[in-house]
Design a protein around this motif. Structure first.
Motif, PDB file in Angstrom:
ATOM      1  N   UNK A 242     -57.446   7.457 -27.357  1.00  0.00           N
ATOM      2  CA  UNK A 242     -57.339   6.901 -26.201  1.00  0.00           C
ATOM      3  C   UNK A 242     -55.758   7.510 -25.491  1.00  0.00           C
ATOM      4  N   UNK A 243     -55.199   8.302 -26.321  1.00  0.00           N
ATOM      5  CA  UNK A 243     -53.563   8.343 -25.469  1.00  0.00           C
ATOM      6  C   UNK A 243     -54.458   9.962 -24.921  1.00  0.00           C
ATOM      7  N   UNK A 244     -53.809  10.113 -23.534  1.00  0.00           N
ATOM      8  CA  UNK A 244     -53.781  11.282 -22.257  1.00  0.00           C
ATOM      9  C   UNK A 244     -52.860  12.334 -22.578  1.00  0.00           C
ATOM     10  N   UNK A 245     -51.459  11.947 -22.897  1.00  0.00           N
ATOM     11  CA  UNK A 245     -50.091  12.450 -22.882  1.00  0.00           C
ATOM     12  C   UNK A 245     -49.003  11.605 -23.501  1.00  0.00           C
ATOM     13  N   UNK A 246     -48.086  12.934 -23.973  1.00  0.00           N
ATOM     14  CA  UNK A 246     -47.191  12.201 -24.933  1.00  0.00           C
ATOM     15  C   UNK A 246     -46.142  13.155 -24.112  1.00  0.00           C
TER      16      UNK A 246
END
Length: 347
Positions: A242-246
């Motif tokens: 669910x993480x698309x970017x940091x």
């Protein structure tokens, strides 16, 4: 041999014996950072790392390098050098994880006008601590004694980190309008904007050993609070899905760093009322007469990392990150457009 003047390298200002003594002093610190994949220790001409032993099958390597900037000046002037190495590691590995990579190995470059073995050992022990906290191995480095290039009491640091990810796992990926921005709290100023910090301290007429106006500690010690390491929590979130970017919030602040992970045609709206501005930033802004926009594009303003996540995963990832030790704020969302739009006020 006759007719020689008897000059030695030590008389020219470089003590090889001190360098050798330092290597022996730091071996235990480096050893505690060992992890699967490390094949050799300190002392060789190079260091070996086995990606297969680290658990990778089709890896992509990711590299990052950085320094600590003029925060070093405070460490040098106060003599508080024990945590500056954590900053060095954090500035590199927090960047690596934004690409989706796990930091695997770290090398440091330490240059000084005169090698003080005790001081250098404290600095490199701090580097090892940063590596241990982020799960990467300190596998080598370089110590350079450079009289004439640096004053005897001065030093500089640079770091080099290498990480890996399986092919196809790189970030950013899949960012879309409606994604939620989860802000992870910082531990203070971290390692950016210290030329401005030092100018504010000068304007305030304060010494480094004066009580900090924003903390129960001497001013120098409070401003040396090390950069937070987000690696373990961020990797756990990425692996959960669910993480698309940091986005690591460093030089350029929120204003400049978040757009780096957003594709063309997308921007972001941030609610400045979603978190409380930490006292150190309020003091810097008030003492320096800074506009809110200047604060937001120079400092992290209390948010050291932003996770751009799918809306239907935001609640679960907030819980996961909190359980990993992070203070998490839902600070906004991705929107059509470009750049960062702010709502509300920090100051």
């Amino acid at each position: 041999m006759t007719g020689k003047n008897g000059l030695t390298y030590a008389q020219a200002g470089v003590d090889i014996d001190a360098g050798n003594a330092l290597v022996e002093r730091i071996k235990p610190a480096a050893k505690r950072t060992a992890r699967p994949g490390v094949m050799s220790g300190l002392g060789g001409f190079g260091a070996l790392f086995d990606l297969r032993a680290a658990g990778y099958h089709d890896p992509i390597l990711v590299a990052a390098t950085d320094g600590v900037g003029t925060k070093l000046r405070i460490a040098i002037d106060t003599g508080h050098v024990d945590t500056i190495g954590i900053d060095l590691v954090a500035m590199c590995v927090n960047d690596l994880v934004c690409q989706g990579a796990e930091p695997l190995l770290f090398l440091d470059y330490f240059a000084t006008g005169r090698l003080d073995v005790d001081q250098a050992a404290r600095i490199i022990t701090g580097i090892a601590e940063g590596c241990a906290r982020s799960g990467c191995a300190l596998i080598g480095g370089e110590t350079a004694e450079m009289p004439g290039m640096y004053a005897a009491e001065d030093f500089d640091l640079a770091g080099f980190a290498v990480g890996a990810m399986e092919r196809g796992a790189e970030l950013p990926a899949g960012v879309e309008a409606g994604d939620v921005l989860l802000g992870l709290a910082s531990d203070g100023v971290h390692s950016n904007g210290y030329s401005l910090v030092r100018k504010v301290v000068e304007v305030a007429g304060l010494a480094w050993d004066a009580p900090a106006p924003f903390a129960d500690a001497p001013l120098g010690a409070a401003l040396l609070t090390p950069t937070r390491l987000y690696v373990r929590a961020a990797l756990a979130a990425v692996r959960a899905g669910g993480v698309h970017a940091l986005a690591h919030v460093t030089g350029g602040g929120l204003t400049e760093n978040l757009p780096r992970v957003l594709p063309d045609g997308l921007g972001a709206t941030i609610d400045l009322g979603a978190w409380t501005l930490p006292p150190v930033f309020r003091w810097l802004a008030q003492t320096g007469g800074m506009a809110e926009g200047e604060l937001l594009k120079t400092f992290n303003s209390g948010i050291g990392m932003i996770a751009v996540v799918a809306a239907d995963r935001a609640e679960a990832l907030t819980v996961l990150l909190a359980e990993a030790g992070e203070s998490v704020h839902r600070i906004g969302h991705v929107t059509p457009g470009a750049g960062v739009t702010y709502e509300g006020r920090l100051l």
